[in-house]
Motif scaffolding. Structure first.
Motif, PDB file in Angstrom:
ATOM      1  N   PHE A 117     -13.737 -21.683  54.651  1.00 43.80           N
ATOM      2  CA  PHE A 117     -14.440 -22.334  53.542  1.00 43.80           C
ATOM      3  C   PHE A 117     -15.370 -23.419  54.074  1.00 43.80           C
ATOM      4  CE2 PHE A 117     -10.242 -21.460  51.182  1.00 43.80           C
ATOM      5  CZ  PHE A 117     -10.634 -20.182  50.838  1.00 43.80           C
ATOM      6  N   SER A 118     -16.557 -23.010  54.516  1.00 43.45           N
ATOM      7  CA  SER A 118     -17.538 -23.996  54.956  1.00 43.45           C
ATOM      8  C   SER A 118     -18.242 -24.644  53.776  1.00 43.45           C
ATOM      9  CB  SER A 118     -18.574 -23.337  55.883  1.00 43.45           C
ATOM     10  OG  SER A 118     -17.951 -22.873  57.051  1.00 43.45           O
ATOM     11  N   ASN A 119     -18.312 -23.918  52.658  1.00 41.89           N
ATOM     12  CA  ASN A 119     -18.983 -24.422  51.469  1.00 41.89           C
ATOM     13  C   ASN A 119     -18.448 -23.658  50.258  1.00 41.89           C
ATOM     14  OD1 ASN A 119     -20.399 -21.867  51.489  1.00 41.89           O
ATOM     15  ND2 ASN A 119     -21.753 -22.763  53.058  1.00 41.89           N
ATOM     16  N   VAL A 120     -18.989 -23.962  49.108  1.00 39.22           N
ATOM     17  CA  VAL A 120     -18.500 -23.335  47.878  1.00 39.22           C
ATOM     18  C   VAL A 120     -18.828 -21.834  47.856  1.00 39.22           C
ATOM     19  CG1 VAL A 120     -20.566 -23.828  46.512  1.00 39.22           C
ATOM     20  CG2 VAL A 120     -18.352 -23.605  45.367  1.00 39.22           C
ATOM     21  N   ASN A 121     -19.876 -21.415  48.566  1.00 36.47           N
ATOM     22  CA  ASN A 121     -20.185 -19.981  48.639  1.00 36.47           C
ATOM     23  C   ASN A 121     -19.040 -19.214  49.289  1.00 36.47           C
ATOM     24  OD1 ASN A 121     -23.204 -19.894  47.802  1.00 36.47           O
ATOM     25  ND2 ASN A 121     -23.114 -21.527  49.333  1.00 36.47           N
ATOM     26  N   ASP A 122     -18.478 -19.786  50.359  1.00 36.30           N
ATOM     27  CA  ASP A 122     -17.353 -19.140  51.034  1.00 36.30           C
ATOM     28  C   ASP A 122     -16.124 -19.117  50.134  1.00 36.30           C
ATOM     29  OD1 ASP A 122     -18.935 -18.874  53.299  1.00 36.30           O
ATOM     30  OD2 ASP A 122     -18.193 -20.735  54.198  1.00 36.30           O
ATOM     31  N   LEU A 123     -15.910 -20.214  49.426  1.00 36.30           N
ATOM     32  CA  LEU A 123     -14.759 -20.294  48.525  1.00 36.30           C
ATOM     33  C   LEU A 123     -14.865 -19.222  47.443  1.00 36.30           C
ATOM     34  CD1 LEU A 123     -12.181 -21.920  47.723  1.00 36.30           C
ATOM     35  CD2 LEU A 123     -13.680 -23.319  46.269  1.00 36.30           C
ATOM     36  N   ILE A 180     -18.040 -20.118  37.848  1.00 34.05           N
ATOM     37  CA  ILE A 180     -18.082 -18.938  36.992  1.00 34.05           C
ATOM     38  C   ILE A 180     -18.528 -17.728  37.794  1.00 34.05           C
ATOM     39  CG2 ILE A 180     -19.024 -17.954  34.869  1.00 34.05           C
ATOM     40  CD1 ILE A 180     -19.680 -20.824  33.980  1.00 34.05           C
ATOM     41  N   GLU A 181     -17.799 -16.626  37.676  1.00 31.45           N
ATOM     42  CA  GLU A 181     -18.157 -15.424  38.418  1.00 31.45           C
ATOM     43  C   GLU A 181     -19.482 -14.856  37.905  1.00 31.45           C
ATOM     44  OE1 GLU A 181     -15.610 -12.051  38.114  1.00 31.45           O
ATOM     45  OE2 GLU A 181     -15.336 -12.240  35.952  1.00 31.45           O
ATOM     46  N   ASN A 182     -20.230 -14.332  38.837  1.00 26.74           N
ATOM     47  CA  ASN A 182     -21.526 -13.735  38.505  1.00 26.74           C
ATOM     48  C   ASN A 182     -21.829 -12.659  39.543  1.00 26.74           C
ATOM     49  OD1 ASN A 182     -24.005 -13.340  37.215  1.00 26.74           O
ATOM     50  ND2 ASN A 182     -25.042 -14.806  38.567  1.00 26.74           N
ATOM     51  N   GLY A 183     -20.978 -11.622  39.552  1.00 28.56           N
ATOM     52  CA  GLY A 183     -21.100 -10.597  40.587  1.00 28.56           C
ATOM     53  C   GLY A 183     -20.792 -11.192  41.945  1.00 28.56           C
ATOM     54  N   ASP A 184     -21.642 -10.931  42.927  1.00 25.78           N
ATOM     55  CA  ASP A 184     -21.439 -11.490  44.258  1.00 25.78           C
ATOM     56  C   ASP A 184     -21.959 -12.917  44.371  1.00 25.78           C
ATOM     57  OD1 ASP A 184     -20.208  -9.218  45.209  1.00 25.78           O
ATOM     58  OD2 ASP A 184     -22.102  -8.286  45.831  1.00 25.78           O
ATOM     59  N   GLN A 185     -22.530 -13.417  43.296  1.00 27.16           N
ATOM     60  CA  GLN A 185     -22.995 -14.791  43.251  1.00 27.16           C
ATOM     61  C   GLN A 185     -22.027 -15.585  42.367  1.00 27.16           C
ATOM     62  OE1 GLN A 185     -25.636 -15.619  45.197  1.00 27.16           O
ATOM     63  NE2 GLN A 185     -25.558 -13.455  45.809  1.00 27.16           N
TER      64      GLN A 185
END
Length: 612
Positions: free
Chosen positions: A225-231, A385-390
């Motif tokens: 978890f380097s950032n929220v994207n990884d989380l 909030i989930e948004n596909g792979d984003q």
């Protein structure tokens, strides 16, 4: 309102048992093929009894991603045989999927003696190694925490609540092991104190927040978890593994909404159905299972945790063609937001649905709260909030006390020594949730009977009859209750004078805070406004001799107002209690206590009527 003297009391600290010294060591090491990085943990704790013999419960939690490797205990220097009990952690007979607890009782044989516990533990995935708190349940004379971080391991350590903690820190480099060694030491650490309605530990106590970013292993680099994207990517990978069965869920969703034409009504119907039919079983902080249960499993078992309930809600709405998303959120219990990439950032899951350009959040664990109404614990909190792979980040809307109103209007007259008349109640938001929760906790066959018992405060002199209510299964609308009242012996007759006390409920009269015991700030349950209005007909042949003085307290965080007024042949009593901000800081306590005292004094006042 839930606040009363029980809410603000604090438990008495155990001064007999102290921790003379506690040492904790955490070291990142190479693991196995499945889990390439482990965190080896060792704890050594010296307990001493200062006043009389006793015993200490030694407890350690673990799960599928951790294990307790070894436990040793010594009493007065001699090794004792430890019979450690291992069991699944359960609530109300329902077992968690992976949470376990091991523990035993450690004896302290007499005053001044010591016992020691040595424990070895392994966390099999560094993602779950998130924080180190300095507080224990006993006073610690000394504490030392050591982290050994090899250079192939990339982590971030944040020192939280260190300003007044007196923690000494140092960092050295071990050339032999090519590792950085972080050492934290402190003396005279007060015991943690569990107080009702206190902020969560992350607000209160010094701790280290450990964020595992990445590791260089023989098989390549592992990103944690380097950032929220990884989380989010990790959360997303778990969601993909759920294995929902859309067909099973769709059949139920269609049945629930068969009479609904508008999408907004379908959303309300599904949300209310999940609230009413799926029992919420709370999972404690620290549980390793972050994957929601299958929607069809929750549907079949009729119970689930927040993740399972959110997943079922989402799947039902998606089956109806609606844009529903899973959401991760940290309640107000947690001090962090998503600028902190760690599993400590959230402890809850809800559902979001987008409709005609507006986003609604659905938290079915709040059993009796209405659609587009939000509990205090999630208001204003950041949501992933989930948004596909984003993903998207948003916030749950804030609500004022206007969302949660409780209005009681009584029209009364004097009948001998009794007060008789009619009463109307109206509840919204968390006030509705509170009263329905209280009523359901009363063991009655009929909800209406339980409501009567609750509204009468179990006082047989407050006799309620002919009760009529709105639909008690539709809490998206205001809940109303109407009944006839006979309040027996509520009028005292002395010669030519009648004494009447109009305030039966006296809300918050016991809400004073014992500042000699309370250590932490106080969070009231929720913002709200209570309005009570009573119109009393003055009996023929009588006039008003005296009315109690008005009270008008208006502080930035709350307001207490009560006043009596004669209007023709009636006396009108109106009271308003408004909680504008739920966070009472310690500096607010003296003013709060003084204002509660004034409110309590108002409750003691009576109307005096005398013959003409």
């Amino acid at each position: 309102m839930a606040e009363n003297k029980r809410v603000v009391s604090a438990f008495e600290e155990n001064k007999n048992i102290v921790i003379r010294e506690r040492k904790e060591r955490y070291e990142f090491v190479k693991g196995d093929e499945k889990n390439p990085v482990w965190v080896k943990q060792s704890f050594t704790t010296f307990y001493r009894c200062d006043e009389y013999r006793g015993s200490v419960p030694v407890v350690e939690f673990y799960d599928d991603y951790s294990r307790v490797d070894e436990v040793k205990a010594y009493v007065n220097g001699d090794r004792m045989k430890v019979k450690v009990e291992h069991d699944y952690y359960s609530v109300e007979g329902l077992f968690y999927s992976d949470a376990r607890v091991c523990g035993f009782m450690l004896p302290l044989e007499k005053k001044g003696t010591e016992s020691r516990v040595e424990m070895q533990k392994t966390v099999l995935d560094p993602r779950y190694f998130t924080s180190i708190f300095f507080q224990e349940e006993f006073f610690q004379e000394q504490k030392e925490v050591t982290l050994v971080v090899p250079r192939w391991m990339k982590i971030e350590i944040r020192e939280m609540n260190f300003a007044k903690a007196g923690v000494k820190t140092s960092k050295t480099y071990d050339e032999k092991t090519n590792a950085d060694i972080y050492t934290y030491s402190a003396k005279g650490i007060k015991a943690s104190k569990s107080e009702p309605h206190a902020p969560g530990p992350s607000y209160l106590y010094p701790h280290l927040l450990v964020m595992t970013h990445a590791a260089e292993t023989p098989s390549g680099k592992i990103t944690y978890f380097s950032n929220v994207n990884d989380l989010y990517a990790w959360y997303r990978s778990l969601v993909k593994e759920i294995g929902n069965d859309p067909a099973t869920v769709k059949a139920t969703a269609l049945n629930i909404t068969k009479d609904k034409k508008e999408d907004i009504d379908k959303i309300k119907a599904v949300y209310t159905w999940v609230q009413e039919n799926i029992r919420y079983i709370a999972f404690e902080d620290g549980i390793a299972g972050f994957r929601p249960a299958k929607a069809q499993d929750v549907l079949e078992k009729k119970y689930g945790d927040c993740k399972g309930m959110a997943n079922l809600t989402k799947e039902m709405l998606a089956a109806l063609g609606l844009d529903a998303r899973l959401c991760w959120i940290g309640t107000r219990h947690i001090a962090y937001d998503y600028s902190t990439p760690t599993l400590s950032v959230d402890n809850h899951m809800i559902c979001a649905v987008n409709l005609k350009g507006k986003q609604y959040f659905l938290d079915a664990t709040e059993t009796y709260i209405g659609f587009d109404q939000y509990a205090e614990r999630i208001q204003g909190r950041q949501v992933l909030i989930e948004n596909g792979d984003q993903f998207t980040l948003s916030k749950v809307p804030l609500r004022t006390f206007e969302q949660n109103r409780q209005v009681e209007k009584r029209t009364l007259e004097i009948d001998g020594n009794n007060l008789t008349g009619k009463v109307d109640h109206q509840y919204t938001g968390e006030c509705t949730e509170y009263i329905l929760t209280q009523a359901h906790q009363i063991k009655k066959d009929k909800l209406e009977e339980a409501l009567e018992q609750f509204l009468s405060k179990e006082n047989r002199s407050y006799a309620i009859s002919s009760v009529k209510t709105s639909d008690l299964h539709d809490w998206s609308k205001d809940m109303t209750i109407h009944y006839d009242l006979q309040h027996k012996d509520a009028v005292n007759n002395f010669g030519d004078e009648l004494y009447v006390e109009l305030d039966f409920r006296k809300e918050m009269e016991d809400a004073g805070i014992d500042t000699t015991l309370r250590e932490h700030d106080l969070w009231l349950s929720f913002k709200r406004q209570l309005v009570q209005e009573t119109a009393l007909t003055i009996p023929a042949g009588y006039k008003v001799k005296s009315l109690p003085p008005a009270v008008n307290i208006d502080q930035p965080k709350y307001a207490f107002k009560a006043a009596y007024e004669q209007q023709a042949d009636k006396i009108v009593y109106r009271k308003e209690i408004t909680i504008k901000d739920t966070h009472l800081e310690k500096k607010d306590f003296p003013t709060w206590n003084n204002d509660i005292k004034k409110l309590r004094q108002t409750y003691l006042e009576q109307i005096t009527l005398t013959k003409k």
